[in-house]
Design a protein around this motif. Structure first.
Motif, PDB file in Angstrom:
ATOM      1  N   SER A 121      -3.472  25.361 -19.473  1.00 35.35           N
ATOM      2  CA  SER A 121      -4.015  24.035 -19.752  1.00 35.35           C
ATOM      3  C   SER A 121      -3.555  23.553 -21.118  1.00 35.35           C
ATOM      4  N   ILE A 122      -3.213  22.272 -21.207  1.00 31.82           N
ATOM      5  CA  ILE A 122      -2.815  21.723 -22.494  1.00 31.82           C
ATOM      6  C   ILE A 122      -3.994  21.665 -23.457  1.00 31.82           C
ATOM      7  N   ASN A 123      -5.191  21.850 -22.915  1.00 28.63           N
ATOM      8  CA  ASN A 123      -6.389  21.862 -23.753  1.00 28.63           C
ATOM      9  C   ASN A 123      -6.856  23.276 -24.082  1.00 28.63           C
ATOM     10  N   SER A 124      -5.990  24.263 -23.820  1.00 25.03           N
ATOM     11  CA  SER A 124      -6.383  25.641 -24.093  1.00 25.03           C
ATOM     12  C   SER A 124      -6.542  25.901 -25.582  1.00 25.03           C
ATOM     13  N   THR A 125      -5.800  25.158 -26.410  1.00 18.03           N
ATOM     14  CA  THR A 125      -5.967  25.235 -27.867  1.00 18.03           C
ATOM     15  C   THR A 125      -5.845  23.829 -28.443  1.00 18.03           C
ATOM     16  N   PRO A 126      -6.479  23.548 -29.579  1.00 14.13           N
ATOM     17  CA  PRO A 126      -6.347  22.227 -30.194  1.00 14.13           C
ATOM     18  C   PRO A 126      -4.898  21.905 -30.552  1.00 14.13           C
ATOM     19  N   GLU A 127      -4.150  22.930 -30.984  1.00 16.50           N
ATOM     20  CA  GLU A 127      -2.752  22.706 -31.376  1.00 16.50           C
ATOM     21  C   GLU A 127      -1.912  22.273 -30.182  1.00 16.50           C
ATOM     22  N   LEU A 128      -2.124  22.923 -29.047  1.00 17.18           N
ATOM     23  CA  LEU A 128      -1.370  22.576 -27.843  1.00 17.18           C
ATOM     24  C   LEU A 128      -1.733  21.178 -27.369  1.00 17.18           C
ATOM     25  N   ALA A 129      -3.006  20.825 -27.434  1.00 17.73           N
ATOM     26  CA  ALA A 129      -3.441  19.488 -27.035  1.00 17.73           C
ATOM     27  C   ALA A 129      -2.792  18.425 -27.915  1.00 17.73           C
TER      28      ALA A 129
END
Length: 206
Positions: free
Chosen positions: A116-124
């Motif tokens: 998920s792109i929301n798995s980490t704040p950085e990835l989001a």
């Protein structure tokens, strides 16, 4: 026995990432173990687990690295795609295809791993920055349309993203690319043109 370059050179994370990207390309994001990535990087599994809890963490970092590179490439393509807003918009589409070809391991980690792109704040944030380039491009391209008739820039960006992704998956990566009677770049450019004309964003002779 592989040389443990991760310890010797102090680049464990970089060596492991290189190994993981190669395995992702060869076997897919779910086709290898963290221990296998460690072996290919020339380090022990115990060393790897000091940095990652599991394979998903490693793939998420590959996706983060990919989205950061992807956003940089889209921004560069847009800024250098002048002389017109349309040319800049089309340049981002070509950059999408180029990224998928040049960085297949990153691309798979980003879009086909189930992370998920929301798995980490950085990835989001990195993912949002990439989509933001297309949204800014859409805003400029639609600025001349009266507000009450103007399609949302986020919708236009999402459609172009989906179209680009479809061309990549069907025609621009691996063996399926040989089945297309037209170059992927031509397919995407003509598709973008048809889409934008349908919305009335560009004239028929653009």
């Amino acid at each position: 026995m592989p040389k443990k370059r991760g310890y010797h050179h102090g680049n464990l994370r970089a060596a492991l990432m290189d190994a993981a990207l190669t395995l992702i390309e060869e076997k897919g994001p779910n086709g290898f173990t963290l221990s296998e990535a460690a072996k290919n990087a020339g380090v022990t599994p115990a060393a790897v687990y000091r940095h990652y809890q599991g394979r998903e963490d490693l793939i998420a970092e590959a996706a983060l690295q990919g989205f950061e590179m992807f956003a940089d490439l889209l921004e560069y393509a847009y800024e250098t795609g002048q002389p017109s807003d349309l040319a800049s918009f089309e340049a981002t589409g070509r950059a999408y295809l180029a990224f998928a070809r040049r960085h297949p391991g990153h691309y798979v980690a980003m879009f086909e791993s189930g992370i998920s792109i929301n798995s980490t704040p950085e990835l989001a944030r990195a993912s949002k920055r990439a989509l933001g380039v297309l949204e800014r491009a859409a805003e400029k391209l639609t600025a001349h349309i009266p507000a009450e008739k103007r399609p949302p820039a986020s919708m236009v960006a999402a459609h172009i993203w989906a179209m680009s992704h479809g061309v990549v998956e069907l025609f621009a990566r691996g063996a399926p690319g040989t089945k297309s009677p037209y170059p992927p770049e031509d397919l995407l450019e003509s598709g973008i043109g048809i889409y934008l004309r349908g919305l009335g964003l560009i004239t028929a002779d653009s």
